[in-house]
Design a protein around this motif. Sequence first.
Motif, PDB file in Angstrom:
ATOM      1  N   MET A   1      -7.790  19.994  35.073  1.00  0.00           N
ATOM      2  CA  MET A   1      -6.378  19.964  34.791  1.00  0.00           C
ATOM      3  C   MET A   1      -5.852  18.589  35.154  1.00  0.00           C
ATOM      4  O   MET A   1      -6.329  17.963  36.075  1.00  0.00           O
ATOM      5  N   THR A   2      -4.860  18.121  34.471  1.00  0.00           N
ATOM      6  CA  THR A   2      -4.320  16.792  34.715  1.00  0.00           C
ATOM      7  C   THR A   2      -3.383  16.800  35.903  1.00  0.00           C
ATOM      8  O   THR A   2      -3.122  17.826  36.501  1.00  0.00           O
ATOM      9  N   GLY A   3      -2.817  15.654  36.207  1.00  0.00           N
ATOM     10  CA  GLY A   3      -2.025  15.475  37.403  1.00  0.00           C
ATOM     11  C   GLY A   3      -0.612  16.012  37.356  1.00  0.00           C
ATOM     12  O   GLY A   3       0.155  15.741  38.257  1.00  0.00           O
ATOM     13  N   THR A   4      -0.223  16.774  36.375  1.00  0.00           N
ATOM     14  CA  THR A   4       1.131  17.310  36.354  1.00  0.00           C
ATOM     15  C   THR A   4       1.134  18.712  36.933  1.00  0.00           C
ATOM     16  O   THR A   4       0.162  19.438  36.834  1.00  0.00           O
ATOM     17  N   ASP A   5       2.251  19.083  37.547  1.00  0.00           N
ATOM     18  CA  ASP A   5       2.361  20.413  38.150  1.00  0.00           C
ATOM     19  C   ASP A   5       3.042  21.407  37.243  1.00  0.00           C
ATOM     20  O   ASP A   5       3.034  22.592  37.496  1.00  0.00           O
ATOM     21  N   GLU A   6       3.664  20.949  36.167  1.00  0.00           N
ATOM     22  CA  GLU A   6       4.383  21.851  35.283  1.00  0.00           C
ATOM     23  C   GLU A   6       3.666  21.975  33.950  1.00  0.00           C
ATOM     24  O   GLU A   6       3.144  21.011  33.426  1.00  0.00           O
ATOM     25  N   LEU A  49     -12.704  33.604  13.619  1.00  0.00           N
ATOM     26  CA  LEU A  49     -13.218  32.612  14.564  1.00  0.00           C
ATOM     27  C   LEU A  49     -12.435  31.303  14.465  1.00  0.00           C
ATOM     28  O   LEU A  49     -12.113  30.681  15.476  1.00  0.00           O
ATOM     29  N   ALA A  50     -12.092  30.881  13.245  1.00  0.00           N
ATOM     30  CA  ALA A  50     -11.316  29.645  13.081  1.00  0.00           C
ATOM     31  C   ALA A  50      -9.959  29.763  13.759  1.00  0.00           C
ATOM     32  O   ALA A  50      -9.470  28.805  14.368  1.00  0.00           O
ATOM     33  N   THR A  51      -9.350  30.940  13.702  1.00  0.00           N
ATOM     34  CA  THR A  51      -8.068  31.170  14.373  1.00  0.00           C
ATOM     35  C   THR A  51      -8.235  31.073  15.878  1.00  0.00           C
ATOM     36  O   THR A  51      -7.390  30.505  16.575  1.00  0.00           O
ATOM     37  N   VAL A  52      -9.338  31.606  16.386  1.00  0.00           N
ATOM     38  CA  VAL A  52      -9.599  31.514  17.825  1.00  0.00           C
ATOM     39  C   VAL A  52      -9.728  30.048  18.235  1.00  0.00           C
ATOM     40  O   VAL A  52      -9.122  29.610  19.215  1.00  0.00           O
ATOM     41  N   TYR A  53     -10.492  29.262  17.476  1.00  0.00           N
ATOM     42  CA  TYR A  53     -10.643  27.836  17.789  1.00  0.00           C
ATOM     43  C   TYR A  53      -9.286  27.132  17.795  1.00  0.00           C
ATOM     44  O   TYR A  53      -8.962  26.396  18.728  1.00  0.00           O
ATOM     45  N   ARG A  54      -8.489  27.336  16.747  1.00  0.00           N
ATOM     46  CA  ARG A  54      -7.181  26.680  16.652  1.00  0.00           C
ATOM     47  C   ARG A  54      -6.258  27.117  17.783  1.00  0.00           C
ATOM     48  O   ARG A  54      -5.551  26.294  18.381  1.00  0.00           O
ATOM     49  N   THR A  55      -6.261  28.401  18.084  1.00  0.00           N
ATOM     50  CA  THR A  55      -5.384  28.929  19.125  1.00  0.00           C
ATOM     51  C   THR A  55      -5.781  28.401  20.494  1.00  0.00           C
ATOM     52  O   THR A  55      -4.921  27.994  21.285  1.00  0.00           O
ATOM     53  N   LEU A  56      -7.075  28.393  20.779  1.00  0.00           N
ATOM     54  CA  LEU A  56      -7.531  27.867  22.063  1.00  0.00           C
ATOM     55  C   LEU A  56      -7.174  26.390  22.211  1.00  0.00           C
ATOM     56  O   LEU A  56      -6.748  25.952  23.283  1.00  0.00           O
ATOM     57  N   GLN A  57      -7.326  25.626  21.137  1.00  0.00           N
ATOM     58  CA  GLN A  57      -6.971  24.208  21.201  1.00  0.00           C
ATOM     59  C   GLN A  57      -5.474  24.034  21.439  1.00  0.00           C
ATOM     60  O   GLN A  57      -5.051  23.208  22.247  1.00  0.00           O
ATOM     61  N   ALA A  58      -4.658  24.830  20.756  1.00  0.00           N
ATOM     62  CA  ALA A  58      -3.209  24.768  20.957  1.00  0.00           C
ATOM     63  C   ALA A  58      -2.848  25.172  22.388  1.00  0.00           C
ATOM     64  O   ALA A  58      -1.970  24.558  23.012  1.00  0.00           O
ATOM     65  N   MET A  59      -3.517  26.187  22.902  1.00  0.00           N
ATOM     66  CA  MET A  59      -3.259  26.627  24.270  1.00  0.00           C
ATOM     67  C   MET A  59      -3.683  25.551  25.279  1.00  0.00           C
ATOM     68  O   MET A  59      -3.001  25.338  26.281  1.00  0.00           O
ATOM     69  N   ALA A  60      -4.774  24.869  24.999  1.00  0.00           N
ATOM     70  CA  ALA A  60      -5.218  23.773  25.873  1.00  0.00           C
ATOM     71  C   ALA A  60      -4.223  22.621  25.804  1.00  0.00           C
ATOM     72  O   ALA A  60      -3.843  22.049  26.840  1.00  0.00           O
ATOM     73  N   GLU A  64      -1.651  25.921  28.662  1.00  0.00           N
ATOM     74  CA  GLU A  64      -1.792  27.350  28.984  1.00  0.00           C
ATOM     75  C   GLU A  64      -3.201  27.688  29.450  1.00  0.00           C
ATOM     76  O   GLU A  64      -3.399  28.683  30.145  1.00  0.00           O
ATOM     77  N   VAL A  65      -4.187  26.908  29.041  1.00  0.00           N
ATOM     78  CA  VAL A  65      -5.565  27.119  29.477  1.00  0.00           C
ATOM     79  C   VAL A  65      -6.157  25.768  29.873  1.00  0.00           C
ATOM     80  O   VAL A  65      -5.723  24.717  29.400  1.00  0.00           O
ATOM     81  N   ASP A  66      -7.138  25.834  30.756  1.00  0.00           N
ATOM     82  CA  ASP A  66      -7.907  24.647  31.087  1.00  0.00           C
ATOM     83  C   ASP A  66      -9.115  24.612  30.172  1.00  0.00           C
ATOM     84  O   ASP A  66      -9.634  25.661  29.757  1.00  0.00           O
ATOM     85  N   VAL A  67      -9.555  23.421  29.848  1.00  0.00           N
ATOM     86  CA  VAL A  67     -10.743  23.260  29.015  1.00  0.00           C
ATOM     87  C   VAL A  67     -11.712  22.352  29.750  1.00  0.00           C
ATOM     88  O   VAL A  67     -11.315  21.406  30.415  1.00  0.00           O
ATOM     89  N   ARG A  68     -12.975  22.710  29.700  1.00  0.00           N
ATOM     90  CA  ARG A  68     -14.025  21.841  30.225  1.00  0.00           C
ATOM     91  C   ARG A  68     -15.149  21.845  29.211  1.00  0.00           C
ATOM     92  O   ARG A  68     -15.234  22.725  28.361  1.00  0.00           O
ATOM     93  N   HIS A  69     -15.976  20.845  29.278  1.00  0.00           N
ATOM     94  CA  HIS A  69     -17.072  20.724  28.327  1.00  0.00           C
ATOM     95  C   HIS A  69     -18.393  20.941  29.044  1.00  0.00           C
ATOM     96  O   HIS A  69     -18.616  20.388  30.130  1.00  0.00           O
ATOM     97  N   SER A  70     -19.232  21.757  28.442  1.00  0.00           N
ATOM     98  CA  SER A  70     -20.547  22.030  29.001  1.00  0.00           C
ATOM     99  C   SER A  70     -21.383  20.760  28.909  1.00  0.00           C
ATOM    100  O   SER A  70     -21.029  19.830  28.181  1.00  0.00           O
ATOM    101  N   CYS A  80      -6.197  29.413  34.166  1.00  0.00           N
ATOM    102  CA  CYS A  80      -6.254  29.085  35.582  1.00  0.00           C
ATOM    103  C   CYS A  80      -4.856  29.178  36.170  1.00  0.00           C
ATOM    104  O   CYS A  80      -3.895  29.493  35.469  1.00  0.00           O
ATOM    105  N   SER A  81      -4.759  28.869  37.437  1.00  0.00           N
ATOM    106  CA  SER A  81      -3.451  28.883  38.072  1.00  0.00           C
ATOM    107  C   SER A  81      -2.569  27.811  37.442  1.00  0.00           C
ATOM    108  O   SER A  81      -3.066  26.856  36.843  1.00  0.00           O
TER     109      SER A  81
END
Length: 140
Positions: A1-6, A49-60, A64-70, A80-81
């Motif tokens: 997560m980046t350095g912002t709290d909001e 599946l394409a909707t899931v990809y687009r939605t997850l990217q928009a949420m990231a 709304e969600v954290d993203v990490r790369h394997s 996350c919190s």
Amino acid sequence: MTGTDERPTALRPTRQRIAITAALRESVDFQSAQEVHDAVRQSGEKVGLATVYRTLQAMADSGEVDVRHSPAGEATYRRCSTSHHHHLVCRSCGRTVEITGSAVERWAHAVADEHGFTDVAHTVELVGLCADCSAAKAGN
């Protein structure tokens, strides 16, 4: 997560986004888009599946969600919190723990100050072996 709290304003609660959010809420681990898609389908929702990809990217993008790369480069997602945090990740099983720490924050600001940078954000991810994977490795 980046350095912002909001986190930015939440995205519009579509049927698909609600189903994806519910699937993410059910897991404590980071999940790939395919894993989220499978969980949504198992819950009885019909989402492509394409909707899931687009939605997850928009949420990231909205925080709304954290993203990490394997290590292989695959994006994985987790709710996350909402407070500023970092992750401690097992390089073997992928278990992830949220960590907070003022030492990281002090270090990041000191380095930025030393070089004359302002308005600095950061992402920190510590990678190691969890206790279970360490024990399994020692037992081999």
